[in-house]
Enzyme design. Structure first.
Site, PDB file in Angstrom:
ATOM      1  N   GLU A   1       5.291   9.488  -4.207  1.00  0.00           N
ATOM      2  CA  GLU A   1       4.821   8.238  -4.225  1.00  0.00           C
ATOM      3  C   GLU A   1       5.064   7.554  -5.709  1.00  0.00           C
ATOM      4  OE1 GLU A   1       0.780   8.809  -1.469  1.00  0.00           O
ATOM      5  OE2 GLU A   1       0.268   9.188  -3.879  1.00  0.00           O
TER       6      GLU A   1
ATOM      7  N   ASN B   1       0.832  -0.869  -0.071  1.00  0.00           N
ATOM      8  CA  ASN B   1      -0.023  -0.100  -0.139  1.00  0.00           C
ATOM      9  C   ASN B   1       0.758   1.312  -0.046  1.00  0.00           C
ATOM     10  OD1 ASN B   1      -2.710   1.514   0.455  1.00  0.00           O
ATOM     11  ND2 ASN B   1      -1.706   1.798   2.486  1.00  0.00           N
TER      12      ASN B   1
ATOM     13  N   ASP C   1      -2.196   0.033   8.302  1.00  0.00           N
ATOM     14  CA  ASP C   1      -1.177   0.876   8.217  1.00  0.00           C
ATOM     15  C   ASP C   1       0.087   0.737   8.974  1.00  0.00           C
ATOM     16  OD1 ASP C   1      -2.354   2.327   5.966  1.00  0.00           O
ATOM     17  OD2 ASP C   1      -3.114   4.022   7.265  1.00  0.00           O
TER      18      ASP C   1
ATOM     19  N   HIS D   1       0.918   4.915   1.016  1.00  0.00           N
ATOM     20  CA  HIS D   1       0.136   5.898   2.063  1.00  0.00           C
ATOM     21  C   HIS D   1       0.762   7.411   2.317  1.00  0.00           C
ATOM     22  CE1 HIS D   1      -2.468   6.606   5.422  1.00  0.00           C
ATOM     23  NE2 HIS D   1      -1.379   7.382   6.073  1.00  0.00           N
TER      24      HIS D   1
END
Length: 177
Positions: free
Chosen positions: A155, A87, A126, A89
């Site tokens: 990112e 993921n 997370d 974040h």
């Protein structure tokens, strides 16, 4: 999505809970199998995740990359792809974990830096092992949009690197089923 395909990754399927998102559009444009899984089409998150699991397995997905996915995976989905979900974040985890408003939280908090983190998804929201992080300064007068834009740039840099790290890990681990 574009930054992964453009770097030689084999994207075999895309699933989304928001059929109008950029990733869905990209999949349609490039003939990549697309699973449109809006929550309103399912009675529960578990039912949605079962459909996504089955869709991914039917297309031979080895690594699930959550980029812009705004739902929390249920435990059966996480277990089905254990150690193979990452993921991205929009904060330096563990700071501002657990929500879709990390950028707003960072601005409100008064911190001078935030950033982007790519981590392995586990059953703890997370809190999985961190693969990569990149700091992004918060500038005086920053707006949510400006800061979010700089975080997205970070990112875009670290996500392909994290996928390569996972690719190496998976290549050196026993076959997955």
């Amino acid at each position: 999505m574009r930054n992964l395909v453009g770097r030689g990754f084999d994207v075999v399927a895309v699933a989304t809970n928001r059929p109008s998102c950029g990733g869905a559009e990209f999949a349609r444009e490039h003939g990549i199998p697309l699973g449109e899984l809006p929550q309103k089409s399912y009675r529960s998150a578990e039912e949605r995740d079962a459909a996504m699991r089955d869709f991914f397995k039917s297309h031979g997905v080895e690594l699930v990359v959550d980029a812009g996915y705004d739902r929390i995976h249920t435990q059966p989905f996480v277990e089905a792809f254990s150690g193979r979900i990452i993921n991205v974040h929009p904060s330096l985890l563990p700071d501002f974990a657990g929500g879709m408003d990390a950028v707003e939280q960072a601005l409100r908090s008064g911190v001078r830096t935030t950033g982007a983190t790519v981590h392995v998804v586990t059953g703890d929201l997370d809190a999985g092992p961190i693969l990569l992080r990149e700091q992004v300064p918060i500038l005086e007068g920053d707006t949510v949009e400006a800061l979010r834009g700089r975080i997205h740039e970070a990112e875009y840099r670290i996500l392909p690197q994290a996928v390569r790290l996972m690719e190496a890990r998976l290549a050196n681990s026993p076959a997955v089923g």
